[in-house]
Design a protein around this motif. Structure first.
Motif, short mmCIF file in Angstrom:
data_model
loop_
_atom_site.label_atom_id
_atom_site.label_comp_id
_atom_site.label_asym_id
_atom_site.label_seq_id
_atom_site.Cartn_x
_atom_site.Cartn_y
_atom_site.Cartn_z
N GLY A 22 0.81 -1.21 0.00
CA GLY A 22 0.00 0.00 0.00
C GLY A 22 0.84 1.26 0.00
O GLY A 22 0.54 2.23 -0.71
N PHE A 23 1.92 1.25 0.79
CA PHE A 23 2.77 2.44 0.86
C PHE A 23 3.68 2.57 -0.34
O PHE A 23 4.06 3.69 -0.70
N ALA A 24 4.04 1.47 -0.98
CA ALA A 24 4.83 1.57 -2.21
C ALA A 24 4.07 2.34 -3.27
O ALA A 24 4.62 3.21 -3.96
N ILE A 25 2.78 2.06 -3.40
CA ILE A 25 1.94 2.76 -4.37
C ILE A 25 1.74 4.21 -3.95
O ILE A 25 1.91 5.14 -4.74
N LEU A 83 -10.28 -2.83 -2.30
CA LEU A 83 -11.21 -2.63 -3.42
C LEU A 83 -11.36 -1.14 -3.75
O LEU A 83 -11.36 -0.75 -4.94
N ALA A 84 -11.47 -0.30 -2.72
CA ALA A 84 -11.56 1.14 -2.95
C ALA A 84 -10.29 1.68 -3.58
O ALA A 84 -10.32 2.51 -4.50
N TYR A 85 -9.14 1.20 -3.09
CA TYR A 85 -7.83 1.61 -3.60
C TYR A 85 -7.72 1.29 -5.09
O TYR A 85 -7.39 2.15 -5.93
N ALA A 86 -8.04 0.03 -5.46
CA ALA A 86 -7.92 -0.40 -6.85
C ALA A 86 -8.89 0.35 -7.75
O ALA A 86 -8.53 0.77 -8.86
N LEU A 87 -10.12 0.54 -7.28
CA LEU A 87 -11.11 1.25 -8.09
C LEU A 87 -10.67 2.69 -8.34
O LEU A 87 -10.80 3.21 -9.46
N GLY A 111 -8.88 3.95 0.27
CA GLY A 111 -8.18 2.68 0.12
C GLY A 111 -6.91 2.62 0.94
O GLY A 111 -6.60 1.59 1.57
N ILE A 112 -6.16 3.71 0.97
CA ILE A 112 -4.95 3.77 1.80
C ILE A 112 -5.31 3.62 3.27
O ILE A 112 -4.62 2.94 4.04
N ALA A 113 -6.43 4.25 3.68
CA ALA A 113 -6.88 4.13 5.07
C ALA A 113 -7.21 2.69 5.42
O ALA A 113 -6.85 2.20 6.50
N PHE A 171 -0.61 -0.91 -10.72
CA PHE A 171 -0.66 -0.74 -9.27
C PHE A 171 -2.01 -1.22 -8.71
O PHE A 171 -2.07 -1.74 -7.59
N ALA A 172 -3.10 -1.03 -9.47
CA ALA A 172 -4.41 -1.52 -9.02
C ALA A 172 -4.38 -3.04 -8.88
O ALA A 172 -4.91 -3.60 -7.90
N ALA A 173 -3.77 -3.72 -9.84
CA ALA A 173 -3.66 -5.18 -9.76
C ALA A 173 -2.80 -5.60 -8.57
O ALA A 173 -3.09 -6.59 -7.89
N LEU A 174 -1.77 -4.83 -8.29
CA LEU A 174 -0.84 -5.16 -7.20
C LEU A 174 -1.53 -5.07 -5.84
O LEU A 174 -1.33 -5.95 -4.98
N ILE A 175 -2.34 -4.05 -5.62
CA ILE A 175 -2.98 -3.91 -4.31
C ILE A 175 -4.02 -4.99 -4.11
O ILE A 175 -4.26 -5.44 -2.97
N LEU A 176 -4.65 -5.47 -5.19
CA LEU A 176 -5.59 -6.57 -5.04
C LEU A 176 -4.87 -7.89 -4.77
O LEU A 176 -5.37 -8.74 -4.02
#
Length: 415
Positions: A22-25, A83-87, A111-113, A171-176
């Motif tokens: 999450g923090f990398a993104i 899900l919120a992060y990726a969207l 999403g970060i939260a 990045f969206a794929a990575l967080i999922l």
């Protein structure tokens, strides 16, 4: 003989990985400042406002997700956050207007939260023994620092292969993908019987009436201001103001030939320094008074920032400042979260830390937004730096009156 509890647990490793990704993104957004502004010919303030809104949504989302995790479960809250992060990232990839970026960054911030410190630190804190809690919180925070090390160079490398829109989708794929580790985040709740009987309202209202909680809240503001401003604007600042990288220098030999590349590397150096600084803070937090450690960290940041802005910027000063600031970067997080847990207990640590973190994100909003706004107005970041110096000194002072003793728990009478 009593057996010592393990420091490294599946909960700690899984939580660290969630925070790292999450923090990398999140740490890479400053790298997109110039590509997006140049593609659409936007003033600097537009994308700065988008990142500022992201930080504000993160701040308001933190107590929300903290309370949500304590009501429906930690893992469900993290899934909603991812899900919120990726969207938000997917929608941002297709955005062509400033207002679209502004709106979609609300989703990214939420999403970060949901995948960040507020939820994960509470899980790890509850799963840790008293003797290991300070270091456990530091290790998770250091994982966020590791994300900061890899995020900006990864974004810079991907930008050389694809447009920024493609990087957002990757990045969206990575967080999922990080949700695969959630089965390991099974956290017991080592809290006392009295804590289990406490209602959220009782604990939260008690904290809000406590002057020490207000001081912690106020002190965390400058942390957010300084960190968010540097994350969002430092790469561009270095690219535009820093003296040239000389042919034959060590940096040049390493392949860092432009100040733009140096700006991305500087964020990574901050992350590297932060790993050591955060672990040191976790070690010290177990042995020394947390409020004095926090006051010392804010004092160090204030002096480092004042020196940097008063000194002509060269590749050497960029590297020195990045290393020093990195050692103080997130060292406040295990100390602040540990202080909240120590004062008010573990049962609603996520919610209470989320409220404190809102102050951090209000500061983040101001740091990022003022950075773009004042740069467009004056063509310089100097004023924003000096504001950071002032509020850093304020934070150093405001921690000193905190009363660092655990607050008594009031049991709810049995029916």
């Amino acid at each position: 003989m009593t057996q010592r509890s393990a420091l490294i647990t599946p909960v700690l490793l899984a939580g660290s990985l969630v925070v790292l990704v999450g923090f990398a993104i999140r740490a890479s957004f400053g790298v997109f400042q110039l590509p997006i502004a140049m593609e659409f010919n936007w003033p600097r303030a537009e994308f700065s406002l988008a990142i500022a809104i992201q930080n504000l949504a993160w701040g308001f989302g933190q107590p929300l997700f903290g309370a949500l995790a304590e009501k429906i479960g930690d893992r469900k809250a993290i899934i909603l956050g991812a899900l919120a992060y990726a969207l938000g990232l997917v929608l941002s990839a297709g955005a062509t207007l400033p207002i679209q970026h502004h709106l979609y960054e609300v989703l990214v911030g939420l999403g970060i939260a949901g995948t960040g410190f507020g939820v994960v630190l509470a899980v790890v804190g509850r799963a840790s023994s008293d003797e290991n809690r300070s270091m456990s919180l530091a290790i998770v925070t250091a994982a966020g620092s590791a994300g900061q090390v890899v995020g900006p160079p990864l974004a810079e490398g991907l930008l050389a292969l694809m447009p920024w829109q493609g990087v957002f989708l990757a990045f969206a794929a990575l967080i999922l993908a990080v949700l695969l580790v959630l089965p390991w985040m099974r956290s017991p709740a080592p809290v006392s019987r009295t804590e289990l009987q406490q209602s959220m309202g009782t604990v939260v209202l008690g904290a809000l009436r406590d002057p020490s909680f207000a001081l912690i809240f106020l002190g965390f503001f400058s942390c957010g201001y300084q960190l968010a401003f540097i994350t969002a604007h430092f790469p561009a600042f270095v690219a535009e103001v820093c003296g040239p990288i000389m042919l034959g220098s060590v940096l040049h030999a390493m392949g860092i030939t432009t100040t733009g590349a140096l700006g991305a590397v500087a964020i990574s150096i901050i992350g590297l320094g932060n790993i050591a600084g955060t672990l040191a803070a976790g070690w010290a937090g177990k042995r020394y008074t947390k409020k004095y450690l926090l006051a010392g960290i804010y004092t160090g940041r204030t002096l480092a920032s004042a020196w940097f802005i008063l000194t002509p910027m060269t590749p050497t000063t960029v590297l020195v400042f990045s290393a020093v600031m990195g050692s103080l970067w997130l060292a406040t997080v295990p100390l602040t979260s540990g202080l909240v847990a120590h004062l008010y207990g573990l049962r609603y640590m996520g919610t209470l830390y989320g409220i404190v973190f809102l102050s951090h994100q209000l500061g983040s909003f101001m740091g990022v937004w003022l950075g773009g706004r004042l740069y467009d107005a004056y063509g310089s970041y100097d004023a924003v730096w000096w504001i950071g110096v002032g509020i850093g000194a304020f934070s150093a002072l405001v921690h000193l009156p905190i009363r660092e003793t655990a607050r008594p728990l009031v049991a709810v009478p049995a029916e």
